[in-house]
Scaffold this active site. Structure first.
Site, PDB file in Angstrom:
ATOM      1  N   THR A 190     -28.370 -16.953 -63.883  1.00 37.43           N
ATOM      2  CA  THR A 190     -28.882 -18.359 -64.748  1.00 37.43           C
ATOM      3  C   THR A 190     -28.828 -19.471 -63.738  1.00 37.43           C
ATOM      4  O   THR A 190     -27.929 -19.743 -63.236  1.00 37.43           O
ATOM      5  CB  THR A 190     -28.262 -18.374 -65.814  1.00 37.43           C
ATOM      6  OG1 THR A 190     -29.079 -19.554 -66.717  1.00 37.43           O
ATOM      7  CG2 THR A 190     -26.751 -18.753 -65.816  1.00 37.43           C
ATOM      8  N   GLU A 191     -29.775 -20.327 -63.828  1.00 32.89           N
ATOM      9  CA  GLU A 191     -30.031 -21.274 -62.801  1.00 32.89           C
ATOM     10  C   GLU A 191     -28.659 -22.361 -62.746  1.00 32.89           C
ATOM     11  O   GLU A 191     -28.453 -23.072 -61.529  1.00 32.89           O
ATOM     12  CB  GLU A 191     -31.237 -22.257 -63.131  1.00 32.89           C
ATOM     13  CG  GLU A 191     -32.633 -21.546 -62.806  1.00 32.89           C
ATOM     14  CD  GLU A 191     -33.017 -20.995 -64.300  1.00 32.89           C
ATOM     15  OE1 GLU A 191     -32.254 -19.929 -64.948  1.00 32.89           O
ATOM     16  OE2 GLU A 191     -33.876 -21.686 -65.009  1.00 32.89           O
ATOM     17  N   ASN A 192     -28.167 -22.653 -63.995  1.00 34.29           N
ATOM     18  CA  ASN A 192     -27.073 -23.807 -63.973  1.00 34.29           C
ATOM     19  C   ASN A 192     -25.588 -23.287 -63.230  1.00 34.29           C
ATOM     20  O   ASN A 192     -24.873 -23.917 -62.866  1.00 34.29           O
ATOM     21  CB  ASN A 192     -26.788 -24.119 -65.340  1.00 34.29           C
ATOM     22  CG  ASN A 192     -26.559 -23.075 -66.311  1.00 34.29           C
ATOM     23  OD1 ASN A 192     -27.236 -22.068 -66.421  1.00 34.29           O
ATOM     24  ND2 ASN A 192     -25.385 -22.984 -67.113  1.00 34.29           N
ATOM     25  N   SER A 205     -26.999 -22.137 -56.166  1.00 35.98           N
ATOM     26  CA  SER A 205     -27.673 -21.325 -57.436  1.00 35.98           C
ATOM     27  C   SER A 205     -29.273 -21.090 -57.100  1.00 35.98           C
ATOM     28  O   SER A 205     -29.974 -20.198 -57.159  1.00 35.98           O
ATOM     29  CB  SER A 205     -27.479 -22.055 -58.716  1.00 35.98           C
ATOM     30  OG  SER A 205     -28.356 -21.303 -59.864  1.00 35.98           O
TER      31      SER A 205
END
Lengths: 240, 226
Positions: free
Chosen positions: B48-50, B90
């Site tokens: 997940t990007e975060n 990320s």
């Protein structure tokens, strides 16, 4: 050397009007709510700081934190990737009234621009946004047959950061997924101000676990049991 | 004409193609459903990007820790072997070509692989998030979508009319009615619902469906539309 500051009010006392401020966090995760509210307190008492440019992934949520700063008129511009949230009223109203400027940046490009700012790299090329409206007006180049957009570094006068443990040299650890943009922003600001949940003496953090080395940090203030933006929003809290 | 697969069934079909050991990013919303249909015996690591690799399903209500969220800002749990990292790392995983698969939603996909999925109208406050980053870097970029919009307009088109997210980036589209690959600037039909004719499917599609080899049946088990 001791970078610890006694009070949260002192920590934000020298932020001037017109400053560019990076604020850590992704949504409520990692958002330095006490530092933001200390700025709001100062604005209420003195009328400063105002005309701020804020850099964050989002543009605030609900009636607290960044949203409250926008709502009471402290910000003139926001640089972010996603100015929407579960309750985006504050930003939406100002934006639609033409009272706040928006620079929309793809999320990975925003992170890399901040990293580049901290690393002394004035520009870089990324495939992100090539051929889209967000690349309009930006230089492009082709490398090995693929097209890229040139993006500039992003720096700030101040960074406001929430970390978990900090020592008096400024070494930091973060909690869970709350680190997100913060290690990058610590590097990219002239003055990085950090609220830590727990303050320890040098040696209190295992060097193997330091995420942000103290060289990137200028000031720390201890805020034990900090508030969490998402929790406050779900409780219907307001700081407007 | 048949409604075709529901969203759960489209997500199930996409999940069948995720190989053991894959690192996968699922877009916010509908694509997140793909994780529910992970094939037994395969180990898939979700990004997940975060800044989390190896997250699991949502916690029980009341057990949320809001410092541990996904890109959609929903609370998540961790699987054994998970890791945290900052945003530049990320997106290095994304842009650097380290993800095996990204699965995203779409307003429109064009036959040359152009994707429009970030902005439908001009009046709303624009918000891009990681959409434009995610379309670059994954070894396979798949789209899951209904075949047509709610008012019956094709989502597979000759050229996107909505603002673009990325150029020539989509490699496969899973719809309610068909599985279509994008190769050499054209839609290649790989699977279609058994009970729809080629003519009817073509009529629902905004660009020519090419056929190269067998067209298999698009099948999915009965699944509740969650």
């Amino acid at each position: 050397m001791n970078k610890k500051i006694a009070s949260i009010a002192d920590a934000v006392a020298d932020i001037p009007d017109g400053a560019t401020i990076m604020i850590g966090g992704f949504g409520g995760s990692g958002n330095p709510i006490e530092l933001i509210h200390a700025m709001i307190d100062r604005f209420r008492e003195t009328g400063s700081p105002k005309d701020l440019t804020l850099i964050n992934n989002n543009a605030g949520n609900g009636r607290i934190g960044i949203a409250a700063m926008i709502d009471i008129g402290m910000a003139r511009k926001i640089i972010c990737s996603f100015p929407r949230s579960s309750d985006p009223r504050a930003f939406t109203e100002k934006y639609q009234a033409g009272e706040i400027e928006l620079e929309l940046v793809p999320q990975g490009t925003l992170a890399e621009r901040i990293r580049a700012g901290g690393a002394g790299i004035p520009a870089f090329y990324t495939p992100t946004s090539y051929g889209t409206e967000l690349a309009e007006g930006k230089p492009t180049a082709t490398f090995d047959g693929k097209n890229y957009v040139q993006e500039r570094w992003l720096k700030a006068d101040f960074a406001l950061i929430k970390a978990e443990v900090g020592d008096s040299y400024g070494n930091l650890t973060y909690r869970l997924a709350a680190r997100n943009f913060s290690p990058l922003m610590c590097m990219a600001a002239d003055r990085t101000i950090v609220q830590v949940s727990s303050f320890v003496e040098p040696g209190g953090i295992d060097p193997e676990t330091v995420v942000t080395p103290g060289i990137f940090v200028d000031a720390l203030v201890e805020v034990q049991k900090p508030q969490q933006e998402e929790v406050l929003i779900r409780a219907g809290e307001s700081y407007v | 004409m048949t409604d075709g697969l529901n969203n759960a069934q489209i997500a199930w079909r996409a999940a069948q193609d995720i190989e053991d050991g894959a690192y996968v990013n699922l877009g916010i919303g509908f694509p997140e459903m793909v994780a529910s249909y992970e094939v037994e015996g395969r180990h898939v690591t979700y990004h997940t990007e975060n800044g989390v690799l190896g997250f699991g399903p949502a916690p029980e209500p009341g057990e949320e820790d809001w410092d541990m969220i996904n890109a959609g800002k929903k609370a998540i749990t961790l699987k054994p072997g998970a890791s945290f990292f900052h945003h530049a790392d990320s997106f290095a995983m994304v842009r650097g070509g380290h993800l095996d698969v990204a699965i995203l939603g779409a307003y429109q996909v064009a036959q040359n692989g152009d994707l429009a999925n970030w902005r439908a109208g001009s009046r709303a406050v624009p918000a891009v998030g990681g959409a434009m980053d995610l379309v670059h870097g994954a070894k396979r970029l798949a789209v899951i979508t209904t075949h047509c919009t709610k008012d019956g307009k094709p989502k597979l088109v000759e050229e996107c009319t909505f603002p673009l997210t990325g150029l020539g980036c989509v490699t496969r589209v899973y719809t309610s009615h068909a599985l279509v690959d994008i190769e050499d600037g054209r839609f290649l039909l790989r699977e279609k619902l058994p009970d729809i004719s080629l003519d009817d499917l073509q009529a629902m599609t905004g660009a020519k469906l090419h056929i190269d080899g067998d067209v298999a049946g698009l099948n999915a088990p009965v699944l509740d539309h969650a």
